[in-house]
Design a protein around this motif. Structure first.
Motif, PDB file in Angstrom:
ATOM      1  N   PRO A 659      -4.866   6.164  -3.106  1.00  0.00           N
ATOM      2  CA  PRO A 659      -4.715   6.264  -4.561  1.00  0.00           C
ATOM      3  C   PRO A 659      -4.821   4.896  -5.222  1.00  0.00           C
ATOM      4  O   PRO A 659      -4.772   3.854  -4.552  1.00  0.00           O
ATOM      5  N   ARG A 660      -4.935   4.907  -6.518  1.00  0.00           N
ATOM      6  CA  ARG A 660      -5.117   3.652  -7.258  1.00  0.00           C
ATOM      7  C   ARG A 660      -3.902   2.739  -7.140  1.00  0.00           C
ATOM      8  O   ARG A 660      -4.031   1.519  -7.039  1.00  0.00           O
ATOM      9  N   ASP A 661      -2.710   3.331  -7.162  1.00  0.00           N
ATOM     10  CA  ASP A 661      -1.485   2.527  -7.109  1.00  0.00           C
ATOM     11  C   ASP A 661      -1.035   2.236  -5.684  1.00  0.00           C
ATOM     12  O   ASP A 661       0.120   1.854  -5.459  1.00  0.00           O
ATOM     13  N   PHE A 662      -1.911   2.416  -4.708  1.00  0.00           N
ATOM     14  CA  PHE A 662      -1.554   2.168  -3.314  1.00  0.00           C
ATOM     15  C   PHE A 662      -1.298   0.679  -3.104  1.00  0.00           C
ATOM     16  O   PHE A 662      -2.050  -0.166  -3.572  1.00  0.00           O
ATOM     17  N   GLU A 663      -0.223   0.366  -2.370  1.00  0.00           N
ATOM     18  CA  GLU A 663       0.119  -1.008  -2.047  1.00  0.00           C
ATOM     19  C   GLU A 663      -0.116  -1.234  -0.563  1.00  0.00           C
ATOM     20  O   GLU A 663       0.543  -0.597   0.276  1.00  0.00           O
ATOM     21  N   PHE A 664      -1.028  -2.110  -0.248  1.00  0.00           N
ATOM     22  CA  PHE A 664      -1.311  -2.410   1.152  1.00  0.00           C
ATOM     23  C   PHE A 664      -0.101  -3.099   1.769  1.00  0.00           C
ATOM     24  O   PHE A 664       0.442  -4.049   1.204  1.00  0.00           O
TER      25      PHE A 664
END
Length: 832
Positions: A659-664
C-alpha cells in the motif's frame, strides 16, 4: 616516640601469629587440591559482585581520607596498612560522621532552608565549635554502616583479624566490632535528631515502587515499540516488558535476569513454576535446607494484558532468535546493566515526571512488590511474602518457617495483576482445547518458534500456553506494536506461508478462558483462598438466578402472546365448527354432545400449547445448569476476519505489491528481515483492525516506496540478503534453481548466518558472550559488509549485484507470481 611508633612493632607479631598457624610450605603452593580447597572456602567469604564493587569504592574513599588527615597508616602504594591503629579508626569514622561534604544529598534543600531563616531575620546559634556540624546534613545511617562493613570485608580479604592496634588500652576492653557498633547506635540518634529538626531527609535509600508506578513502567516499555527512532527498539521493548513483569512477580531485583535458564521453568496445572536457585542473600541456593529450592508460581492476568507476565515472556520467547548454544532465558551477559539503562531511559523519557522517579531503581521492584502484598487487607501472610522474596527478617524465622505452594500461588495471582476483590480473580490462563493441542503437535511446534528442538522438556510444556496467550491477546498486540515492529517478523507469523493468519485465526477460536475449573482439559484453579471460592459459588448462584428470571419472563411473555392469540382466534374457531355442523342444503340440529366435543377439542389445543412452553423452559434450565460450573468468558470473541492472501494495491494509477502508506522495516534483526524478504509479512493498518498480507519484500522496486530513506533501506536489505543467500548456495544449503520458501527459510538462514558472522567478525565470534549477534540489525551488518580491510565499500556492493544477477530465474518467478495474483484480483473490465 608517639603511640603509633610504639605499636608499629606489633604488626610483625600479627603476621607471626598467622604464620605459626600455617602448616604449608612453598612446595605445596602448586598443589591442585590445596588450591581447590582455598577457592571453595572463599566462595563463602566473598560477597555478591555488586556488593564488592560498593565496598571497593568505600575503601578508596577511606584511603583518601586517611591520606589527608593521618597519612602514617597509608603505605607507599596507597593501600591501608593493616591492622589499623585505634587512633586512625577514630579519626576516620569521626570524619565520616561529621563532615558535611560527604553528604551527597540534601544540599540544595539545606541551602534553601538556611536562606529562609536568613530572610526571616532569625539567627541560629551554632554550638558546634568543634566541627560536629549539628546544623548541617551528614552521611545517612546506612552509609556509615556500609563503611564499617567495607572495612571489615577488607580485613577479611587480607586475612587479618578485625581489630585495631592500641584498642586494648581503651576503656571497657571491648573489641573493635563492638566499639564501632556503639558508634553507629549513637549516630542513629544523631540522625533522628536532625530529621526531627528538618535538617536531613526523612527517608534513606531508594523508594519502593507503587502498583501504579509499576503499571506506568509497563506501559512505557510497551510504547517503546511504537517509537520511530534510530535505535533497535523492538528487541529492547520486548526484553524490558519481560524483565519488568518478571522482577515484579518474583519479588526480585535485577540480579535475577542473569540467573534464569530455560530448564528452570515448567508449566504445572494453571501456572508457570520458576525455580530461583539463588538470591543476593542466599548465594548457596539452599533456602531453609539443602532440598527445598525457591519456587515462584507465576500466573497470567487475562483481563490486564499490559501487566501479564505470561504474555510478556511469550512475546519475548517467540521473537528471540537463538543461534548460540545457551539455555539462558535472556542470552548474553550484563542483563542487569541492560535493564538499568533501559529503566533510566524510561524514567527520564517524555511524559514521566522525573521528580517522582528520582529515587527509583531496579531494587525498587522487589521492595515495591513486597510492600504491595504486605499492605493488602486480607492478603497473604507476612511469612508467605518473605519466603517468596527470599528475604527472611531473622535467622530464627528462616530456620523455622517453611513455605507451602498454596501461599506462594496466592502471592503470584495478586502480583500478576488480578484484583482480589473482583470475581475474575479465579480466572484460568487462556489455553487450547485438547483437539487444538492435537492439531498443534501434528503441525509441529517448531514451526512457530526458533530452537524448539533444543529446549528442555520442562520449557517445551510452556510453549503451547505461551502461544495461546499470544493468540488470545492478538487484538491487543495489534494495538501495541505497529507493522514495522520486529514481532510481526517472528516465525509465528510465517509458519504456514500466505495462509498463516487464517490458520492462526482457526487456532484462536479454540482458545478458551474459564473460571475455576476447565471441563475440557481438567485444568484446576490454584492459589485461591476460601473467600474467593465463596465468591465463585455466589457468582454461579447469581448466574443461575439470572437465567431462571430470564426464562420466567420468557414464559410469561409467551403465555401472554398465546392467550392474546386465543382471545381473537377462539370465536372464529367456534363459528367455524358450528358451521360445519350445519349443512348447506339442510339444517342439522346442534345437540349438546356437539358443544361438549368442541369444548374438549379447544381444551386439548390450549393444553398442548402450554405444554410446549413448559418443554422449552425445561430445555433452557437444563442447558444453563450444565454451563454454570465453567462459564466461558471471552473478551475477544470478535475475530479480526478471515486470513487474506498476498495482496496488490492500486495507487497513483499503478499496481503495487504494497500500500501507499507502507513503511519498509528499518531497525529489525537479520533473520526477521530474511523472513519478510522471502516469505512476506503481516501489515497492520494504523487503526489496528485490518490485516494486510504483504508478499515477499524481495519483489519490491524503488517505485513501490514513496520515501527516499525507505528506498535506501531496500538497497541495504537487498545486499545483506544476497550475501546470506550466496553463502547458502556456496555451502550447499540451497541447490541451483531452488528457492527459499516458508518451509526451509529458517534452517537455511541459521546455518548461513552463523558462517557469515564468522567470516566478518572472526572465527571466535559466537564464543563472545557479551555480543548479541542474534539481534544484529541488517543495516548494521550492511555497514560491516561494505567495508573490507581497506575500508572501501565498492567491491562488496558489486559482489552483491553480481550475486543477484546470477540468479535471474528467482526474480522472474517472483514477478510471475505477482502478475498471476494481480490478474486474479482485477475486475473483468480492466482485464479486457
Amino acid at each position: 616516640m608517639d603511640d603509633d611508633e610504639e605499636e608499629s612493632a606489633r604488626i610483625m607479631d600479627c603476621s607471626d601469629e598467622y604464620d605459626a598457624n600455617s602448616d604449608t610450605d612453598s612446595e605445596d603452593n602448586d598443589n591442585p587440591n590445596l588450591k581447590a580447597f582455598d577457592i571453595i572456602e572463599r566462595k563463602v567469604m566473598v560477597e555478591h559482585e555488586s556488593t564488592r564493587k560498593v565496598y571497593a569504592s568505600k575503601i578508596r574513599r577511606m584511603e583518601q581520607i586517611l591520606r589527608s588527615i593521618y597519612g602514617k597508616v597509608v603505605g607507599e602504594d596507597g593501600k591501608l596498612i593493616l591492622p589499623l591503629s585505634w587512633k586512625s579508626i577514630k579519626l576516620l569514622f569521626g570524619h565520616l560522621a561529621t563532615d558535611a561534604r560527604d553528604a551527597r544529598r540534601g544540599k540544595k534543600k539545606q541551602s534553601v532552608a538556611q536562606g529562609d531563616q536568613a530572610e526571616g531575620g532569625e539567627e541560629v546559634e551554632d554550638p558546634d565549635v568543634s566541627g560536629y556540624h549539628a546544623q548541617k546534613p551528614t552521611l545517612s545511617l546506612s552509609t556509615l554502616q556500609g563503611y564499617k562493613s567495607a572495612l571489615k570485608a577488607y580485613y577479611s580479604d587480607h586475612n587479618v583479624a578485625f581489630r585495631a592496634r592500641g584498642l586494648k588500652d581503651s576503656k571497657g576492653g571491648r573489641t573493635l566490632n563492638e566499639r564501632l557498633n556503639t558508634l553507629i547506635e549513637g549516630y542513629a540518634r544523631v540522625v533522628t535528631e536532625k530529621r526531627t529538626a528538618g535538617i536531613m531527609r526523612m527517608k534513606e535509600g531508594r523508594n519502593s515502587l507503587t502498583v501504579q508506578g509499576y503499571m506506568d513502567i509497563c506501559k512505557a516499555v510497551i510504547n517503546l515499540g511504537k517509537e520511530n527512532k534510530k535505535q533497535e527498539q523492538g528487541n529492547t521493548c520486548l526484553f524490558g516488558f519481560a524483565a519488568t513483569t518478571l522482577m515484579w512477580n518474583c519479588c526480585s531485583s535485577s540480579e535475577i535476569l542473569d540467573c534464569i535458564h530455560l530448564q528452570h521453568m515448567d508449566w504445572s496445572n494453571d501456572c508457570l513454576k520458576l525455580t530461583v536457585l539463588k538470591s543476593k542473600k542466599d548465594q548457596a541456593g539452599t533456602g531453609t535446607d539443602f532440598s527445598s529450592p525457591r519456587i515462584r508460581h507465576i500466573f497470567p492476568a487475562p483481563l490486564q494484558p499490559s501487566t501479564c507476565p505470561i504474555l510478556a515472556m511469550a512475546l519475548y520467547t517467540f521473537t528471540q532468535h537463538r543461534y548460540q548454544e545457551t539455555t539462558k532465558l535472556f542470552p548474553g551477559t550484563g542483563q542487569k546493566q541492560r535493564f538499568c539503562q533501559l529503566l533510566q531511559r524510561i524514567i527520564t523519557g517524555k511524559g514521566m515526571n522525573e521528580a517522582d522517579w528520582e529515587a527509583i531503581s531496579s531494587n525498587s521492584f522487589r521492595t515495591g512488590s513486597m510492600t504491595y502484598l504486605l499492605g493488602m487487607p486480607g492478603g497473604p501472610s507476612a511469612n508467605s511474602v518473605h519466603l517468596r522474596a527470599a528475604w527472611s527478617p531473622s535467622t530464627t524465622q528462616d530456620r523455622c518457617i517453611t513455605g507451602e505452594e498454596g501461599n506462594d500461588q496466592f502471592c503470584g495471582r495478586i502480583l500478576a495483576g488480578n484484583n482480589l476483590k473482583k470475581e475474575s480473580f479465579d480466572l484460568l490462563t487462556p489455553h487450547f482445547t485438547k483437539a487444538a493441542l492435537t492439531k498443534l503437535h501434528a503441525a509441529g511446534l517448531h514451526r512457530f518458534i526458533d530452537g524448539y528442538a533444543t529446549f528442555p522438556d520442562s520449557f517445551k510444556r510452556c510453549i503451547p500456553v505461551f502461544l495461546a496467550n499470544i493468540l488470545y491477546h492478538l487484538d491487543t498486540i495489534k494495538s501495541w506494536f505497529p507493522a514495522r515492529h520486529c514481532i510481526w517478523g517472528a516465525p509465528l507469523f510465517a509458519a504456514f506461508g500466505s495462509d498463516t493468519m487464517q490458520q492462526l485465526e482457526d487456532f484462536r477460536k479454540e482458545v478458551i478462558l474459564c473460571h475455576g475449573y476447565c471441563e475440557d482439559c481438567g485444568m484446576n484453579c490454584t492459589g485461591v483462598c476460601t473467600e474467593i471460592e465463596n465468591i465463585s459459588q455466589i457468582r454461579s448462584l447469581k448466574e443461575s438466578i439470572a437465567r431462571l428470571q430470564q426464562t420466567h419472563e420468557q414464559n410469561i411473555n409467551s403465555l401472554k402472546e398465546s392467550l392474546n392469540e386465543l382471545r381473537y382466534s377462539l370465536p372464529q374457531e367456534i363459528c367455524k365448527a358450528l358451521m360445519e355442523r350445519i349443512g348447506v342444503n339442510e339444517a342439522n340440529p346442534v345437540v349438546r354432545q356437539d358443544i361438549e366435543a368442541l369444548k374438549l377439542d379447544f381444551a386439548k389445543m390450549v393444553d398442548e400449547r402450554l405444554a410446549g412452553l413448559g418443554r422449552s423452559s425445561a430445555d433452557v434450565n437444563d442447558t444453563g445448569g450444565q454451563a454454570s460450573s465453567s462459564a466461558f468468558v471471552d473478551g475477544n470473541e470478535q475475530a479480526t476476519g478471515e486470513g487474506v492472501r498476498d495482496q496488490v494495491f492500486m495507487w497513483d494509477g499503478k499496481l503495487h505489491p504494497v500500500p501507499r502508506d507502507f513503511e519498509f522495516p528499518q531497525k529489525i534483526d537479520c533473520k526477521n528481515m530474511w523472513q519478510r524478504w522471502h516469505v512476506g509479512q503481516v501489515n497492520i493498518t494504523q487503526e489496528g483492525a485490518a490485516v494486510q498480507q504483504i508478499g515477499p519484500l524481495k519483489i519490491l522496486d524503488s517505485k513501490d516506496l514513496i520515501k527516499s530513506n525507505m528506498r535506501k533501506n531496500l538497497c541495504k536489505a537487498r545486499l545483506v540478503m544476497a550475501e546470506v543467500e550466496k553463502i547458502a548456495r556456496a555451502t550447499g544449503l540451497l541447490k541451483d534453481g531452488e528457492c527459499v520458501n516458508h518451509s526451509n527459510y529458517s534452517l537455511i538462514f541459521d546455518a548461513a548466518y552463523k558462517e557469515l558472522i564468522r567470516q566478518r567478525y572472526g572465527e571466535a565470534a559466537w564464543q563472545r558472550k557479551n555480543k548479541r549477534y542474534n539481534e544484529l540489525s541488517y543495516t548494521t551488518l550492511y555497514k560491516k559488509l561494505c567495508r573490507k580491510e581497506t575500508g572501501r565499500r565498492v567491491r562488496a556492493c558489486s559482489a552483491a549485484q553480481t550475486n543477484i544477477a546470477g540468479h535471474p530465474q528467482i526474480q522472474a518467478a517472483a514477478w510471475i507470481t505477482v502478475i498471476d495474483r494481480t490478474a486474479t484480483r482485477l475486475p473483468g473490465s480492466l482485464l479486457h
